[in-house]
Design a protein around this motif. Sequence first.
Motif, PDB file in Angstrom:
ATOM      1  N   THR A  68     -23.572  -0.162  23.441  1.00 34.53           N
ATOM      2  CA  THR A  68     -24.752   0.110  22.631  1.00 34.53           C
ATOM      3  C   THR A  68     -25.056   1.589  22.797  1.00 34.53           C
ATOM      4  N   ARG A 114     -27.924  -8.050  22.334  1.00 31.98           N
ATOM      5  CA  ARG A 114     -29.202  -8.710  22.624  1.00 31.98           C
ATOM      6  C   ARG A 114     -29.358  -8.947  24.131  1.00 31.98           C
ATOM      7  N   PHE A 143     -30.642  -6.931  15.747  1.00 28.57           N
ATOM      8  CA  PHE A 143     -29.199  -6.727  15.723  1.00 28.57           C
ATOM      9  C   PHE A 143     -28.528  -7.447  14.555  1.00 28.57           C
TER      10      PHE A 143
END
Length: 165
Positions: A68, A114, A143
């Motif tokens: 991420t 997540r 997301f």
Amino acid sequence: MTEEANGAAPAQPQLNMKILAQFVRDMSFENAVALKGLQAGEVAPEMQVQVSLDARKRPADNQYEVMTKFKIIANNTATSSPLYILELDYGGIFHIEGVPEEQMHPFLLIECPRQLFPFVRRIVSDVTRDGGFPPFNLDMVDFVALYRAELARRAEAQAAEAPQA
């Protein structure tokens, strides 16, 4: 009598996901206020948050790496000058079983980020606070919407590259 014998569909494999590791791959915090020798004073920052995701299969069976990437820019609304820029690449290594192959890509880019997000939120809050600013608490990232937007962007790019008849 088994489920298959009575006409029911065979049982789906059980989903098994474990986070094997989490890590900061890269992080940068540029405090523009300190670099310029200015006083932060009373400012109302305008926040810009950019998020990107990446995933790849690892050599070990059922292991995947998910990254991420967050870029957070805080600008002074009065002067439009930057207060700080925070860039964070945060990753996780996941062991995943029981996800059908056609669902693995969305699973990696939706469910895995997540799971990582609370840790990213904590790091961002701590770094901004330790940098001399009020802690910045990231809003939840959708997301699913991010994934759909990326699919749409890729479809547009492919359509633009396709030869015109």
